[in-house]
Write an enzyme that holds these catalytic residues in place. Sequence first.
Site, PDB file in Angstrom:
ATOM      1  N   TRP A 138      28.102  20.571 -58.325  1.00 33.95           N
ATOM      2  CA  TRP A 138      28.739  20.030 -59.708  1.00 33.95           C
ATOM      3  C   TRP A 138      28.360  18.521 -60.505  1.00 33.95           C
ATOM      4  CZ3 TRP A 138      31.512  23.781 -61.443  1.00 33.95           C
ATOM      5  CH2 TRP A 138      31.910  24.866 -60.531  1.00 33.95           C
ATOM      6  N   ASP A 186      35.151  13.662 -59.032  1.00 34.41           N
ATOM      7  CA  ASP A 186      35.906  13.924 -58.830  1.00 34.41           C
ATOM      8  C   ASP A 186      36.024  15.078 -57.735  1.00 34.41           C
ATOM      9  OD1 ASP A 186      35.653  17.411 -58.832  1.00 34.41           O
ATOM     10  OD2 ASP A 186      33.730  18.172 -60.070  1.00 34.41           O
ATOM     11  N   LYS A 236      41.973  25.155 -56.488  1.00 36.41           N
ATOM     12  CA  LYS A 236      40.711  25.000 -54.483  1.00 36.41           C
ATOM     13  C   LYS A 236      42.532  24.370 -53.790  1.00 36.41           C
ATOM     14  CE  LYS A 236      37.133  25.066 -56.667  1.00 36.41           C
ATOM     15  NZ  LYS A 236      36.414  24.255 -57.395  1.00 36.41           N
TER      16      LYS A 236
HETATM   17  C1  LIG Z   1      35.627  24.567 -58.830  1.00 37.01           C
HETATM   18  C2  LIG Z   1      34.650  23.029 -59.034  1.00 37.01           C
HETATM   19  C3  LIG Z   1      34.540  22.927 -60.407  1.00 37.01           C
HETATM   20  C4  LIG Z   1      34.665  23.337 -61.000  1.00 37.01           C
HETATM   21  O1  LIG Z   1      36.306  23.979 -61.529  1.00 37.01           O
HETATM   22  P1  LIG Z   1      37.188  24.272 -62.634  1.00 37.01           P
HETATM   23  O2  LIG Z   1      37.721  23.870 -63.056  1.00 37.01           O
HETATM   24  O3  LIG Z   1      36.273  25.388 -62.713  1.00 37.01           O
HETATM   25  O4  LIG Z   1      36.566  23.576 -64.280  1.00 37.01           O
HETATM   26  C5  LIG Z   1      34.084  20.810 -60.881  1.00 37.01           C
HETATM   27  N1  LIG Z   1      34.679  20.900 -59.525  1.00 37.01           N
HETATM   28  C6  LIG Z   1      34.013  20.496 -57.864  1.00 37.01           C
HETATM   29  C7  LIG Z   1      33.614  19.701 -57.159  1.00 37.01           C
HETATM   30  C8  LIG Z   1      34.670  22.517 -57.642  1.00 37.01           C
HETATM   31  O5  LIG Z   1      34.747  22.454 -56.759  1.00 37.01           O
END
Ligand SMILES: *Cc1c(COP(=O)(O)O)cnc(C)c1O
Length: 360
Positions: free
Chosen positions: A102, A172, A196
Amino acid sequence: MTTVYNFNAGPSALPKQVLERAQAELTNFNGTGMSVMELSHRSKEYEAVHQGAIDLLKELYNIPDQYKVLFLQGGASLQFSMIPLQFLKEGKIGNYILTGSWSEKALKEAKLLGETAIAATTKEGQYKTIPDASHLQFNENDAYVHLTSNNTIYGTQWSSFPDITHAPLIADMSSDILSRPINIEQFGLIYAGAQKNLGPSGVTVAIVREDLLDTNVDQVPTVLRYKTHADANSLYHTPPTFSIYMLQQVLTWVKEQGGVEAIQALNEEKAKLIYDAIDESNGFYKGHAEKDARSLMNITFNLPTEEDNKKFLAKAKELGFIGLNGHRSVGGCRASTYNAVPIEACLALRDLMDSYRKHN
Ligand SMILES: *Cc1c(COP(=O)(O)O)cnc(C)c1O
């Protein structure tokens, strides 16, 4: 109905109580005679949900007054572009700490828009570790420093965050937001896709320090400016109202559990069950992450061979364990033990791992 243990990596388990409440008021929300999905986003009934979610997140996460909570769309992935669009001016550097796929994706988008640097990377060691905070490479003209707090695919997590003063720290937190208390003031911007730890997909939460809102606004399309959403309290355009309603329900549930500290204690207990099953297996199960970098949210491990992984996963599936396959890019096994995954599911997985080992 058969019991399933949901270890999906995202979208992932939601608290059962939340789903039941949503079901109970699905066709008649709060005496309106309508579903919350059918309400105008300008109605007072919806506004109470919307503001309720903002206020609850501020309360639960101890968010200081100089930060705005925003509800955005486009997932965490759009944040990969929105951040450099907003902050990466000419002559500035977007500085990225690479700890997994990511963060690589976030860097890739910034490269399309401006100058970038890599403050540190743990790629050479298959992303099994988190970099040492004292070895990060900074530049005088960093526009920001970006990190991924929890690496969903590799199963590593920052246990504490570097103190960065020369530029805003951007994180993030898609896969560990609200899983433990944090000091918001270490960050300029935090973002997370909801699917999540916060609710269903469709809404992305951003927590942004107010003084950053005015950066570079004139060059950025209106809907991609943080300021647009901050000024309109995330009602500039139609928000994903049902996702925000579910978010508000999940936050209410977190509060009922005793707040973020209580959630953290439970998360530690849950993860320990599975890490102990790994550590006490005499090497039958091998964790991917180094011990000091282990994630409390995504537990990655392998059996002795790829064939063994497949057999274990097939057995688990047969017994109602869902989502234990590792990410398609790395293989192996992964148990995602997000906030809403009940301890019973982790106990059941621990028991399965123990008995599977004894029989193989
Ligand atoms: C799942 C995830 C993403 C992607 O998220 P989307 O909402 O599908 O764009 C980005 N960063 C991390 C750390 C993730 O776990």
